[in-house]
Design a protein around this motif. Structure first.
Motif, PDB file in Angstrom:
ATOM      1  N   VAL A  15       0.852  -1.187   0.000  1.00 48.95           N
ATOM      2  CA  VAL A  15       0.000   0.000   0.000  1.00 48.95           C
ATOM      3  C   VAL A  15       0.885   1.234   0.000  1.00 48.95           C
ATOM      4  O   VAL A  15       1.826   1.349   0.790  1.00 48.95           O
ATOM      5  CB  VAL A  15      -0.935   0.022   1.233  1.00 48.95           C
TER       6      VAL A  15
ATOM      7  N   SER B 211       1.115   5.558  -0.103  1.00 49.19           N
ATOM      8  CA  SER B 211       0.390   6.782   0.183  1.00 49.19           C
ATOM      9  C   SER B 211       0.955   7.880  -0.710  1.00 49.19           C
ATOM     10  O   SER B 211       2.174   8.054  -0.806  1.00 49.19           O
ATOM     11  CB  SER B 211       0.552   7.113   1.666  1.00 49.19           C
TER      12      SER B 211
ATOM     13  N   PRO C  22       1.804  11.560  -1.577  1.00 51.80           N
ATOM     14  CA  PRO C  22       1.974  12.792  -0.798  1.00 51.80           C
ATOM     15  C   PRO C  22       1.440  14.014  -1.526  1.00 51.80           C
ATOM     16  O   PRO C  22       1.151  13.971  -2.712  1.00 51.80           O
ATOM     17  CB  PRO C  22       3.498  12.879  -0.659  1.00 51.80           C
TER      18      PRO C  22
ATOM     19  N   PRO D 268      -6.247  12.747   0.897  1.00 52.80           N
ATOM     20  CA  PRO D 268      -5.283  11.643   0.969  1.00 52.80           C
ATOM     21  C   PRO D 268      -5.661  10.522   0.011  1.00 52.80           C
ATOM     22  O   PRO D 268      -6.835  10.173  -0.133  1.00 52.80           O
ATOM     23  CB  PRO D 268      -5.380  11.180   2.426  1.00 52.80           C
TER      24      PRO D 268
ATOM     25  N   ASN E 108      -4.555   6.548  -1.222  1.00 53.40           N
ATOM     26  CA  ASN E 108      -3.750   5.340  -1.030  1.00 53.40           C
ATOM     27  C   ASN E 108      -3.892   4.437  -2.237  1.00 53.40           C
ATOM     28  O   ASN E 108      -4.986   4.252  -2.755  1.00 53.40           O
ATOM     29  CB  ASN E 108      -4.230   4.573   0.211  1.00 53.40           C
TER      30      ASN E 108
ATOM     31  N   SER F  41      -3.279   0.611  -3.610  1.00 52.34           N
ATOM     32  CA  SER F  41      -3.019  -0.745  -3.165  1.00 52.34           C
ATOM     33  C   SER F  41      -2.614  -1.586  -4.366  1.00 52.34           C
ATOM     34  O   SER F  41      -3.287  -1.591  -5.389  1.00 52.34           O
ATOM     35  CB  SER F  41      -4.281  -1.299  -2.512  1.00 52.34           C
TER      36      SER F  41
ATOM     37  N   THR G 160       6.002   7.757  -4.478  1.00 53.33           N
ATOM     38  CA  THR G 160       5.063   7.725  -3.363  1.00 53.33           C
ATOM     39  C   THR G 160       5.728   7.082  -2.161  1.00 53.33           C
ATOM     40  O   THR G 160       6.872   6.637  -2.242  1.00 53.33           O
ATOM     41  CB  THR G 160       3.815   6.897  -3.726  1.00 53.33           C
ATOM     42  N   LYS G 161       4.999   7.018  -1.070  1.00 53.64           N
ATOM     43  CA  LYS G 161       5.569   6.455   0.156  1.00 53.64           C
ATOM     44  C   LYS G 161       4.950   5.099   0.429  1.00 53.64           C
ATOM     45  O   LYS G 161       3.727   4.970   0.555  1.00 53.64           O
ATOM     46  CB  LYS G 161       5.280   7.423   1.311  1.00 53.64           C
TER      47      LYS G 161
ATOM     48  N   VAL H 177       3.677   2.451   2.636  1.00 55.03           N
ATOM     49  CA  VAL H 177       3.225   2.527   4.031  1.00 55.03           C
ATOM     50  C   VAL H 177       2.843   1.168   4.616  1.00 55.03           C
ATOM     51  O   VAL H 177       2.781   1.020   5.829  1.00 55.03           O
ATOM     52  CB  VAL H 177       2.048   3.514   4.214  1.00 55.03           C
ATOM     53  N   LYS H 178       2.544   0.188   3.748  1.00 56.55           N
ATOM     54  CA  LYS H 178       2.133  -1.091   4.322  1.00 56.55           C
ATOM     55  C   LYS H 178       2.545  -2.236   3.415  1.00 56.55           C
ATOM     56  O   LYS H 178       2.449  -2.145   2.185  1.00 56.55           O
ATOM     57  CB  LYS H 178       0.618  -1.094   4.498  1.00 56.55           C
TER      58      LYS H 178
ATOM     59  N   HIS I  29       2.992  -2.200   9.061  1.00 52.04           N
ATOM     60  CA  HIS I  29       2.590  -0.844   8.687  1.00 52.04           C
ATOM     61  C   HIS I  29       3.640   0.145   9.179  1.00 52.04           C
ATOM     62  O   HIS I  29       4.242  -0.059  10.229  1.00 52.04           O
ATOM     63  CB  HIS I  29       1.228  -0.517   9.323  1.00 52.04           C
TER      64      HIS I  29
ATOM     65  N   CYS J 119      10.440   8.162   7.205  1.00 51.64           N
ATOM     66  CA  CYS J 119       9.877   8.334   5.868  1.00 51.64           C
ATOM     67  C   CYS J 119      10.934   8.111   4.796  1.00 51.64           C
ATOM     68  O   CYS J 119      10.732   8.434   3.643  1.00 51.64           O
ATOM     69  CB  CYS J 119       9.312   9.738   5.701  1.00 51.64           C
TER      70      CYS J 119
END
Lengths: 289, 131
Positions: free
Chosen positions: A186, A188, A190, A195, A197, A199, A248-249, A251-252, A261, B65
């Protein structure tokens, strides 16, 4: 060393919040019953003081504390056995239930891999990883008691996108049976007003095949291999959706073995690989002390 | 002059003043920014790498991050013999001091500081980073 499946079932499929802990001063594995008693007294005292504790309005809960040792949960002989702390409610309704589920659970552990832990002076006990499940108020009650009693320090263990991509690679590399669930990443996005996300689900066999083609160094994984693996996934995604996931970042990461996570939470999903995942987390915790 | 990547569009060539310093910005939270910088470096003339290039790594304040490995950035800096400046743009004090550092570097590269050449200053920066 594999822990018995029935014992490890307790740890599976629950969300654990991760902390790194500095060495405990003056901790003794023989005094666990004393610690349980002292901790329950401390919790009762805090409640007297009027510290806000979530509890069912009907129940007049007295908290029973249990501190036990988990001798099977460690990596090498030099590791200290894991210590499990559990809070049970002593209310009348819970006594009627045959299965007394804990209100809150937390366990300290040290699962070392190939690199031995730095030896600490005799008075110190090294248990760098702390995992909790339950209300945050209990975590802070238990945490502050340990900090005061053993002069240690707790810190939330954050998982950066770099850490998560290593986990994705390591967990893909382990062969799992045909019924394994898909690997899910997943991301995220920025700097957006809303927001967003993304997947990305990958069939576990495809992921394993990709990793097998990338992994060339025997007996170890290099950062380069992790980068190549992730870049392959990113370019595949870009080809179909014209989105650069590398901007992107992450995150999961979720695989059949475990799910992690970036806020520092983990779910163990496979008892056979529990120790392996703990090894990775212990190393991360040690590096962040 | 700000650009998102190199090469610069050729239409503006005749209007562009002489370039004294190139600062490549790498966002540690964005893996793609490193790739972008890597690709753009191919378009820079070799003479710039004698002290007129530096790498600015932003976002270093948030360790959870990190999408870019600092090792990769250090390797890049070593390959191109240029210094790395780390900063956190979200904090005003660091933003201001970084801007002052870059301005100073620019003055040296433009030859406005007598007795200090771009090359000598950059080798000073790289040596002190190694220690």
């Amino acid at each position: 060393k594999k822990a018995d499946p029935p014992k490890t079932a307790f740890f599976l499929c629950k969300q654990w919040t991760l902390y790194s802990v500095t060495p405990l001063y003056g901790f003794s594995g023989a005094r666990l019953k004393d610690y349980a008693r002292l901790l329950s007294v401390a919790i009762a005292a805090e409640k007297q003081k009027g510290v806000a504790v979530e509890m069912d309005a009907e129940l007049d809960t007295n908290i029973k504390v249990d501190v036990s040792s988990l001798p099977d949960l460690k990596g090498r002989n030099q590791d200290h056995a894991a210590i499990l702390v559990q809070l049970f409610s002593r209310s009348p309704t819970s006594r009627r239930n045959s299965e007394n589920k804990p209100l809150w659970s937390g366990w300290f552990c040290s699962v070392s891999g190939d690199d031995l832990p730095k030896s600490v002076p005799k008075e110190f006990t090294l248990l760098p990883l702390f995992l909790t499940n339950g209300a945050e108020c209990y975590t802070s009650l238990v945490g502050s008691w340990f900090q005061k009693t053993f002069d240690c320090c707790f810190c939330r263990l954050a998982l950066s996108p770099l850490n998560l991509s290593w986990m994705a690679v390591i967990w893909t590399g382990h062969a799992v049976d045909r019924t394994a669930s898909a690997m899910e990443l997943v991301f995220s996005v920025p700097s957006l007003p809303q927001p967003l996300n993304i997947s990305y689900a990958i069939h576990p066999e495809d992921a394993k095949a990709l990793w097998d083609s990338v992994h060339k160094t025997p007996g170890g994984i290099t950062q380069e291999e992790v980068d190549v693996f992730m870049d392959c996934l990113y370019s595949h995604f870009h080809r179909h959706f014209k989105i650069h996931l590398s901007a992107t970042k992450l995150v999961k990461v979720s695989t059949a073995i475990a799910s992690a996570h970036c806020s520092g939470t983990i779910k163990f999903l496979h008892s056979e690989h529990l120790t392996r995942v703990l090894m990775l987390l212990t190393e991360l915790a040690r590096s962040q002390i | 002059h700000l650009a998102t990547s190199l090469p610069l569009p050729s239409e503006q060539d005749h209007l562009r003043p002489k370039i004294d310093l190139i600062v490549f910005v790498i966002d540690i939270k964005n893996k793609r920014s490193l790739k972008n910088v890597d690709d753009s470096l191919a378009y820079v003339d070799a003479s710039f790498f004698l002290g007129k290039v530096c790498f600015l790594v932003t976002g270093v304040g948030r360790v959870n991050c990190c999408s870019v490995e600092m090792d990769a950035v250090s390797k890049l800096a070593e390959t191109y013999c240029s210094p790395v400046i780390c900063c956190e743009l979200e904090l005003e004090a660091i933003r201001v001091s970084t801007a002052q550092r870059l301005l100073r570097l620019l003055e040296i590269c433009a030859g406005h500081i007598p007795g200090v050449s771009a090359l000598s200053f950059v080798s000073l920066m790289c040596n002190s980073a190694d220690e």
